[in-house]
Design a protein around this motif. Structure first.
Motif, PDB file in Angstrom:
ATOM      1  N   ASP A  40      -6.530 -10.018   7.420  1.00  0.00           N
ATOM      2  CA  ASP A  40      -7.426  -8.963   6.932  1.00  0.00           C
ATOM      3  C   ASP A  40      -8.773  -8.975   7.652  1.00  0.00           C
ATOM      4  O   ASP A  40      -9.260  -7.933   8.087  1.00  0.00           O
ATOM      5  N   ARG A  63      -1.260  -5.423  -2.097  1.00  0.00           N
ATOM      6  CA  ARG A  63      -2.296  -5.427  -3.134  1.00  0.00           C
ATOM      7  C   ARG A  63      -2.473  -6.846  -3.656  1.00  0.00           C
ATOM      8  O   ARG A  63      -1.528  -7.516  -4.053  1.00  0.00           O
ATOM      9  N   TRP A  65      -4.802  -6.693   4.693  1.00  0.00           N
ATOM     10  CA  TRP A  65      -3.963  -6.568   5.883  1.00  0.00           C
ATOM     11  C   TRP A  65      -3.222  -7.886   6.107  1.00  0.00           C
ATOM     12  O   TRP A  65      -3.817  -8.955   6.096  1.00  0.00           O
ATOM     13  N   ASP A  77      -7.648  -5.240  -4.328  1.00  0.00           N
ATOM     14  CA  ASP A  77      -7.864  -4.891  -2.923  1.00  0.00           C
ATOM     15  C   ASP A  77      -6.543  -4.956  -2.161  1.00  0.00           C
ATOM     16  O   ASP A  77      -5.666  -5.757  -2.484  1.00  0.00           O
ATOM     17  N   TYR A  78      -6.440  -4.111  -1.142  1.00  0.00           N
ATOM     18  CA  TYR A  78      -5.268  -4.159  -0.268  1.00  0.00           C
ATOM     19  C   TYR A  78      -5.635  -4.952   0.986  1.00  0.00           C
ATOM     20  O   TYR A  78      -6.551  -4.582   1.713  1.00  0.00           O
ATOM     21  N   HIS A  98       0.857  -1.185   0.000  1.00  0.00           N
ATOM     22  CA  HIS A  98       0.000   0.000   0.000  1.00  0.00           C
ATOM     23  C   HIS A  98       0.894   1.237   0.000  1.00  0.00           C
ATOM     24  O   HIS A  98       1.913   1.266   0.703  1.00  0.00           O
ATOM     25  N   HIS A 109       0.779   4.032   1.423  1.00  0.00           N
ATOM     26  CA  HIS A 109       1.027   4.578   2.761  1.00  0.00           C
ATOM     27  C   HIS A 109       2.142   3.810   3.454  1.00  0.00           C
ATOM     28  O   HIS A 109       3.069   4.400   4.017  1.00  0.00           O
ATOM     29  N   HIS A 110       2.085   2.490   3.396  1.00  0.00           N
ATOM     30  CA  HIS A 110       3.095   1.674   4.053  1.00  0.00           C
ATOM     31  C   HIS A 110       4.413   1.714   3.285  1.00  0.00           C
ATOM     32  O   HIS A 110       5.487   1.631   3.886  1.00  0.00           O
ATOM     33  N   THR A 113       1.010  -4.781   7.755  1.00  0.00           N
ATOM     34  CA  THR A 113       1.214  -4.084   6.498  1.00  0.00           C
ATOM     35  C   THR A 113       0.064  -4.440   5.562  1.00  0.00           C
ATOM     36  O   THR A 113      -0.770  -5.301   5.885  1.00  0.00           O
ATOM     37  N   ARG A 114      -0.009  -3.773   4.425  1.00  0.00           N
ATOM     38  CA  ARG A 114      -1.053  -4.068   3.443  1.00  0.00           C
ATOM     39  C   ARG A 114      -0.408  -4.325   2.080  1.00  0.00           C
ATOM     40  O   ARG A 114       0.419  -3.552   1.620  1.00  0.00           O
TER      41      ARG A 114
END
Length: 207
Positions: free
Chosen positions: A138, A101, A109, A106-107, A68, A70-71, A98-99
């Motif tokens: 997730d 894709r 968890w 979809d991302y 992701h 952000h991460h 973390t996430r």
């Protein structure tokens, strides 16, 4: 070392590598191995089940191709230090959330645990790099997020009810202290509350 001792060590290493590969290939977690440049060189057979990607779509890329944004930004410098040997996995949260894709876009968890590749490990992917184990959490994380959202909504409702109660109490005290008659009526016109001045004026009890 004598030849027999060296042969014994090589056999011991081969057995250990084989055992590790069997475990990695049969686990429900996703395990992948990178080289010293961060390129993914190997991924366990659980890759399609966890993220949906085929091996040829995953191997040869880096974690930043799937993480992701952000991460990715959070961890870019951290990963640089890790690959450069400036820090070890013991210096970072392990496991960490973390996430990644998935093939559907979809991302998800994932719980990530990281270990560095021993410099003397001869597994065909070069020296250096890291081994990452990813576990799908997730559903657990999203359930926790929903629970926290419900808790915050309930707390907001409680605070709103308390504010309304305090406002009503303040209005009642103001009415009780007023020298003029005052009353609160319902939408149907029924008197729900009259202050002492109104009751005295009409010569009725307030109740």
């Amino acid at each position: 070392l004598p030849q027999s001792a060296a042969d014994a060590l090589r056999e011991e290493l081969r057995v250990a590598q084989t055992r590790l590969r069997i475990m990695a290939e049969n686990t429900t977690d996703l395990v992948y191995r990178t080289d010293a440049d961060g390129i993914i060189r190997w991924a366990s057979d659980s890759l399609p089940a966890v993220l949906g990607w085929r091996h040829e779509e995953f191997v040869g890329k880096t974690a930043f191709d799937f993480a992701h944004p952000h991460h990715a930004e959070e961890n870019r410098e951290l990963r640089r230090q890790l690959y450069a040997g400036e820090i070890t996995p013991d210096d970072i949260p392990n496991p960490a959330l973390t996430r990644f894709r998935s093939k559907t876009g979809d991302y998800l968890w994932l719980s990530a645990a990281t270990v560095t590749v021993p410099p003397d490990l001869d597994d065909g992917f070069g020296s250096g790099g890291i081994i990452v184990s990813l576990r799908d959490v997730d559903a657990l994380v999203r359930a926790r997020e929903e629970s926290e959202a419900a808790r915050q909504e309930a707390e907001a409702a409680r605070q709103e009810a308390e504010a309304s109660r305090q406002l009503a109490e303040s209005q009642r005290l103001s009415m009780d202290a007023a020298a003029i008659g005052m009353a609160i009526a319902s939408a149907r016109g029924a008197l729900e509350y009259v202050n002492p001045a109104m009751a005295h004026m009409l010569d009725y009890s307030p109740k």
